[in-house]
Design a protein around this motif. Structure first.
Motif, PDB file in Angstrom:
ATOM      1  N   LEU A 231       0.837  -1.206   0.000  1.00 60.18           N
ATOM      2  CA  LEU A 231       0.000   0.000   0.000  1.00 60.18           C
ATOM      3  C   LEU A 231       0.868   1.250   0.000  1.00 60.18           C
ATOM      4  N   ALA A 232       1.953   1.236   0.771  1.00 62.01           N
ATOM      5  CA  ALA A 232       2.845   2.390   0.849  1.00 62.01           C
ATOM      6  C   ALA A 232       3.484   2.695  -0.497  1.00 62.01           C
ATOM      7  N   GLU A 233       3.893   1.658  -1.225  1.00 65.77           N
ATOM      8  CA  GLU A 233       4.514   1.878  -2.531  1.00 65.77           C
ATOM      9  C   GLU A 233       3.511   2.473  -3.514  1.00 65.77           C
ATOM     10  N   ARG A 234       2.278   2.006  -3.458  1.00 58.95           N
ATOM     11  CA  ARG A 234       1.224   2.573  -4.312  1.00 58.95           C
ATOM     12  C   ARG A 234       0.992   4.045  -3.961  1.00 58.95           C
ATOM     13  N   TRP A 235       0.984   4.316  -2.678  1.00 63.48           N
ATOM     14  CA  TRP A 235       0.710   5.668  -2.192  1.00 63.48           C
ATOM     15  C   TRP A 235       1.828   6.620  -2.610  1.00 63.48           C
ATOM     16  N   LYS A 236       3.071   6.210  -2.424  1.00 60.65           N
ATOM     17  CA  LYS A 236       4.208   7.061  -2.778  1.00 60.65           C
ATOM     18  C   LYS A 236       4.229   7.389  -4.264  1.00 60.65           C
ATOM     19  N   ALA A 237       3.738   6.469  -5.087  1.00 67.60           N
ATOM     20  CA  ALA A 237       3.745   6.687  -6.539  1.00 67.60           C
ATOM     21  C   ALA A 237       2.917   7.905  -6.941  1.00 67.60           C
ATOM     22  N   GLU A 238       1.943   8.280  -6.092  1.00 64.91           N
ATOM     23  CA  GLU A 238       1.104   9.441  -6.380  1.00 64.91           C
ATOM     24  C   GLU A 238       1.891  10.752  -6.290  1.00 64.91           C
ATOM     25  N   TYR A 239       3.077  10.700  -5.706  1.00 63.40           N
ATOM     26  CA  TYR A 239       3.848  11.919  -5.465  1.00 63.40           C
ATOM     27  C   TYR A 239       5.041  12.079  -6.410  1.00 63.40           C
ATOM     28  N   ARG A 240       5.093  11.258  -7.424  1.00 62.63           N
ATOM     29  CA  ARG A 240       6.229  11.338  -8.348  1.00 62.63           C
ATOM     30  C   ARG A 240       6.156  12.544  -9.275  1.00 62.63           C
ATOM     31  N   LYS A 241       4.965  13.029  -9.532  1.00 59.48           N
ATOM     32  CA  LYS A 241       4.827  14.198 -10.399  1.00 59.48           C
ATOM     33  C   LYS A 241       5.150  15.460  -9.602  1.00 59.48           C
ATOM     34  N   PRO A 242       6.110  16.275 -10.079  1.00 59.57           N
ATOM     35  CA  PRO A 242       6.484  17.484  -9.328  1.00 59.57           C
ATOM     36  C   PRO A 242       5.301  18.442  -9.205  1.00 59.57           C
ATOM     37  N   PRO A 243       5.150  19.082  -8.048  1.00 57.42           N
ATOM     38  CA  PRO A 243       4.036  20.025  -7.860  1.00 57.42           C
ATOM     39  C   PRO A 243       4.318  21.348  -8.557  1.00 57.42           C
ATOM     40  N   LEU A 244       3.281  22.126  -8.753  1.00 61.68           N
ATOM     41  CA  LEU A 244       3.434  23.483  -9.256  1.00 61.68           C
ATOM     42  C   LEU A 244       4.140  24.296  -8.170  1.00 61.68           C
ATOM     43  N   ALA A 245       5.236  24.975  -8.534  1.00 57.92           N
ATOM     44  CA  ALA A 245       6.048  25.640  -7.514  1.00 57.92           C
ATOM     45  C   ALA A 245       6.475  27.030  -7.976  1.00 57.92           C
ATOM     46  N   LEU A 246       6.812  27.861  -7.002  1.00 54.83           N
ATOM     47  CA  LEU A 246       7.242  29.243  -7.256  1.00 54.83           C
ATOM     48  C   LEU A 246       8.397  29.579  -6.314  1.00 54.83           C
ATOM     49  N   SER A 247       9.537  29.965  -6.886  1.00 48.57           N
ATOM     50  CA  SER A 247      10.687  30.384  -6.081  1.00 48.57           C
ATOM     51  C   SER A 247      10.541  31.864  -5.759  1.00 48.57           C
ATOM     52  N   THR A 248      10.675  32.213  -4.489  1.00 42.11           N
ATOM     53  CA  THR A 248      10.421  33.596  -4.069  1.00 42.11           C
ATOM     54  C   THR A 248      11.521  34.124  -3.157  1.00 42.11           C
ATOM     55  N   LYS A 249      11.576  35.456  -3.086  1.00 37.42           N
ATOM     56  CA  LYS A 249      12.468  36.164  -2.163  1.00 37.42           C
ATOM     57  C   LYS A 249      11.638  37.108  -1.311  1.00 37.42           C
ATOM     58  N   PHE A 250      12.060  37.333  -0.072  1.00 39.55           N
ATOM     59  CA  PHE A 250      11.430  38.343   0.753  1.00 39.55           C
ATOM     60  C   PHE A 250      11.874  39.724   0.272  1.00 39.55           C
ATOM     61  N   VAL A 251      10.942  40.645   0.253  1.00 35.45           N
ATOM     62  CA  VAL A 251      11.259  42.014  -0.169  1.00 35.45           C
ATOM     63  C   VAL A 251      12.067  42.725   0.901  1.00 35.45           C
ATOM     64  N   SER A 252      11.716  42.518   2.160  1.00 37.75           N
ATOM     65  CA  SER A 252      12.396  43.171   3.274  1.00 37.75           C
ATOM     66  C   SER A 252      13.717  42.466   3.594  1.00 37.75           C
ATOM     67  N   PRO A 253      14.719  43.219   4.067  1.00 34.10           N
ATOM     68  CA  PRO A 253      15.994  42.599   4.450  1.00 34.10           C
ATOM     69  C   PRO A 253      15.975  41.979   5.849  1.00 34.10           C
ATOM     70  N   ALA A 254      14.828  42.010   6.518  1.00 32.32           N
ATOM     71  CA  ALA A 254      14.721  41.424   7.855  1.00 32.32           C
ATOM     72  C   ALA A 254      15.040  39.930   7.801  1.00 32.32           C
ATOM     73  N   PRO A 255      15.405  39.316   8.940  1.00 32.72           N
ATOM     74  CA  PRO A 255      15.740  37.885   8.966  1.00 32.72           C
ATOM     75  C   PRO A 255      14.613  37.040   8.358  1.00 32.72           C
TER      76      PRO A 255
END
Length: 377
Positions: A231-255
């Motif tokens: 069951l675990a192997e079947r379940w993990k297979a659902e996650y092989r397709k990469p998700p829609l993603a966005l790389s971002t930066k903070f505008v403020s220089p705060a930590p």
């Protein structure tokens, strides 16, 4: 019927059919400008479109429902012709007897023209005659379902709600109780599982039938998952397709850590992957860019504290749109005022990650999850 009660029935009916089609090739939509949920559009996996008339009843008298079915059939034919679509009929009743289903089948064979139709009820009865989706089941039968000659066996599809219910079935075997937002209890019936998951009994019944059909469930004493490694192997297979993603930066220089807390107090987000594992106390992969599961990447593009990272620029956050938001959000646990993915979700997410994800997934499988989804289960 009282207008308010009729509206409630329509809403329950529409929800029931949405759940029926979840995980299948069929989709149900409201046509543009519709002022009633009686008119819906069905779309199959090949793009064929049907104008369906949805009728709901608070009682299941065969004579009355058959008359309603006949009316729906005529209305569907007329409206589908105007819209250049195919006609279909959907019926929802609070309770459906075997005699009612048989009467509707006989009526359709005699007076229908092979129009697709489906009958659902609150008690879990299903009779579905749609191209590529044919079901006939009554969960109160001794085997859990009744399957006719033209019925298809239930398929285990890892939909959002199914994954959340599987987590609930596994939660009692997680030794630490702060690793998932779920009660450590055993469930004996579909009704108990549905109530805990916040889904309909019909949806829980569908999962139970699918798990039984594929040999993943033992229900002799309570609902217990077996053959968990497969069951675990079947379940993990659902996650092989990469998700829609966005790389971002903070505008403020705060930590960045300070800004992350502020951001997630204003916007819905759950920390995932390696940072989630670290927050839960597992995994040795340190540092890296935090990954945040969010409902919509498109909406996040307008979040004021962030900007899109330029090409070659090291991002502060990776925003990822989850394909299974219900399971991610409901299972999440709090750490230092922020939500992080539960241990099962973390395992699923890292299992498909190209950078040392398999190593961390294996560590979880042979460690804290060994009695949950591993060979020791």
């Amino acid at each position: 019927m009282d207008p308010i009660q009729h509206t409630l029935s329509e809403n329950r009916a529409l929800t029931a059919f949405r759940e029926l089609f979840e995980g299948s090739d069929w989709k149900i939509r409201l046509p543009e400008g519709a002022d009633s949920t009686e008119d819906v559009v069905l779309v199959d996996g090949d793009g064929h479109r049907y104008h369906a008339v949805l009728k709901s009843f608070n009682e299941g008298r065969p004579d009355r429902v058959t008359a309603l079915f006949a009316q729906a059939l005529l209305e569907a034919r007329g409206r589908a012709k105007k819209a250049h679509l195919h006609p279909a009929v959907l019926i929802w009743v609070t309770s459906a007897s075997r005699s009612l289903i048989e009467r509707l089948i006989d009526f359709h064979r005699e007076y229908g023209d092979r129009e697709p139709f489906a009958v659902l009820s609150m008690d879990g009865t299903e009779y579905v005659e749609l191209p590529g989706l044919r079901l006939s089941q009554r969960p109160d039968h001794s085997a859990g379902s009744h399957r006719g000659g033209h019925s298809a066996p239930p398929r285990l599809v890892f939909t959002d709600s199914f994954q959340w219910m599987i987590k609930l079935l596994l939660a009692s075997d997680i030794k630490r109780k702060d690793l998932i937002n779920a009660e450590s209890v055993r469930y004996s019936t579909a009704t108990e599982l549905a109530r805990a998951a916040g889904v309909s009994t019909m949806t829980a019944t569908r999962l139970i039938n699918a798990l039984k059909a594929e040999g993943f469930l033992d229900s002799s004493h309570f609902l217990k998952l077996v053959r968990r490694r497969q069951l675990a192997e079947r379940w993990k297979a659902e996650y092989r397709k990469p998700p829609l993603a966005l790389s971002t930066k903070f505008v403020s220089p705060a930590p960045p850590e300070q800004q992350l807390h502020k951001l997630l107090k204003k916007h819905t987000g759950v920390i995932g992957l390696f940072h989630a594992a670290e927050a839960l106390g597992y995994g040795h992969v340190k540092g890296g860019t935090p990954a945040i599961w969010i409902p919509s990447v498109k909406e996040a593009e307008s979040w004021r504290p962030l900007r899109v990272a330029k090409e070659g620029e090291r991002p502060d956050l990776i925003l990822q749109q989850s394909s299974f938001p219900q399971s991610v959000q409901k299972g999440a646990v709090a750490r230092d005022g922020l939500l992080v993915t539960d241990v099962i979700q973390t395992w699923l997410d890292v299992s498909a990650h190209p950078a040392r994800g398999a190593e961390l997934a294996s560590e979880l499988e042979h460690g804290i999850l060994a009695n949950v989804i591993g060979d020791k289960a």
